[in-house]
Design a protein around this motif. Structure first.
Motif, PDB file in Angstrom:
ATOM      1  N   LEU A  25       1.006  -1.330   0.086  1.00  0.00           N
ATOM      2  CA  LEU A  25      -0.031   0.059  -0.099  1.00  0.00           C
ATOM      3  C   LEU A  25       0.886   1.304   0.096  1.00  0.00           C
ATOM      4  N   VAL A  26       1.989   1.253   0.737  1.00  0.00           N
ATOM      5  CA  VAL A  26       2.861   2.328   1.007  1.00  0.00           C
ATOM      6  C   VAL A  26       3.194   2.543  -0.795  1.00  0.00           C
ATOM      7  N   LEU A  27       3.816   1.792  -1.415  1.00  0.00           N
ATOM      8  CA  LEU A  27       4.172   1.748  -2.772  1.00  0.00           C
ATOM      9  C   LEU A  27       3.238   2.264  -3.752  1.00  0.00           C
ATOM     10  N   ALA A  28       1.906   1.891  -3.494  1.00  0.00           N
ATOM     11  CA  ALA A  28       0.976   2.263  -4.552  1.00  0.00           C
ATOM     12  C   ALA A  28       0.608   3.619  -4.152  1.00  0.00           C
ATOM     13  N   VAL A  29       0.550   4.133  -2.787  1.00  0.00           N
ATOM     14  CA  VAL A  29       0.128   5.332  -2.514  1.00  0.00           C
ATOM     15  C   VAL A  29       1.231   6.466  -3.127  1.00  0.00           C
ATOM     16  N   ALA A  58      13.416   4.190  -5.528  1.00  0.00           N
ATOM     17  CA  ALA A  58      14.209   3.329  -4.826  1.00  0.00           C
ATOM     18  C   ALA A  58      13.069   2.081  -4.499  1.00  0.00           C
ATOM     19  N   LEU A  59      12.123   2.279  -4.084  1.00  0.00           N
ATOM     20  CA  LEU A  59      11.418   1.323  -3.628  1.00  0.00           C
ATOM     21  C   LEU A  59      10.802   0.434  -4.862  1.00  0.00           C
ATOM     22  N   THR A  60      10.596   1.006  -5.909  1.00  0.00           N
ATOM     23  CA  THR A  60      10.136   0.423  -7.053  1.00  0.00           C
ATOM     24  C   THR A  60      11.124  -0.609  -7.654  1.00  0.00           C
ATOM     25  N   VAL A  61      12.576  -0.188  -7.457  1.00  0.00           N
ATOM     26  CA  VAL A  61      13.619  -0.994  -8.010  1.00  0.00           C
ATOM     27  C   VAL A  61      13.492  -2.210  -7.079  1.00  0.00           C
ATOM     28  N   GLU A  62      13.326  -2.147  -5.662  1.00  0.00           N
ATOM     29  CA  GLU A  62      13.251  -3.129  -4.746  1.00  0.00           C
ATOM     30  C   GLU A  62      12.296  -4.127  -4.954  1.00  0.00           C
ATOM     31  N   TRP A  63      11.023  -3.581  -5.090  1.00  0.00           N
ATOM     32  CA  TRP A  63       9.702  -4.112  -5.290  1.00  0.00           C
ATOM     33  C   TRP A  63       9.865  -5.134  -6.485  1.00  0.00           C
ATOM     34  N   ARG A  64      10.520  -4.612  -7.608  1.00  0.00           N
ATOM     35  CA  ARG A  64      10.635  -5.364  -9.063  1.00  0.00           C
ATOM     36  C   ARG A  64      11.733  -6.584  -8.647  1.00  0.00           C
ATOM     37  N   GLY A  65      12.628  -6.195  -7.915  1.00  0.00           N
ATOM     38  CA  GLY A  65      13.714  -7.469  -7.630  1.00  0.00           C
ATOM     39  C   GLY A  65      12.850  -8.412  -6.707  1.00  0.00           C
ATOM     40  N   ILE A  66      12.246  -7.992  -5.833  1.00  0.00           N
ATOM     41  CA  ILE A  66      11.551  -9.220  -4.993  1.00  0.00           C
ATOM     42  C   ILE A  66      10.329  -9.774  -5.686  1.00  0.00           C
ATOM     43  N   ASN A  67       9.736  -9.114  -6.551  1.00  0.00           N
ATOM     44  CA  ASN A  67       8.644  -9.797  -7.469  1.00  0.00           C
ATOM     45  C   ASN A  67       9.457 -10.718  -8.561  1.00  0.00           C
TER      46      ASN A  67
END
Length: 109
Positions: free
Chosen positions: A20-24, A93-102
């Protein structure tokens, strides 16, 4: 074996919380007030209660990731939110992290 629905709900909420944090942050690249933000998230499949959204917005603003201002629109005062420069950097930064986790989870699952 049956699924423990209470445990599932607890884990589902935990999984959603960080998303939710990333989406917001992603939706606030464009200025919005709370109601239109909720609508945009819901349209993308992420429905959120006001009791979740507004405390999250206040926390993100306190952390320096958002700027807000009160303005009158349609004869009502509304608080508009947008990313601060630090928020823009955090979103990247969180988008890069999210894509790596995903990508990792896609391999695992």
């Amino acid at each position: 074996m049956t699924l423990d629905t209470e445990l599932f709900e607890s884990m589902r909420l935990e999984l959603r919380r960080g998303s939710l944090v990333l989406a917001v942050l992603a939706r606030l690249t464009e200025e919005r007030y709370g109601y239109t933000l909720r609508q945009a998230l819901a349209a993308d499949g992420l429905e959120m209660e006001e009791s979740t959204l507004y405390p999250l917005l206040r926390r993100l603003e306190t952390q320096g990731l958002l700027h807000s201002e009160w303005r009158e629109e349609e004869k009502r005062k509304k608080r508009f939110y947008r990313l601060s420069p630090m928020g823009v950097a955090m979103l990247a930064a969180l988008t890069v992290e999210w894509r790596g986790i995903n990508a990792s989870l896609d391999k695992i699952l």
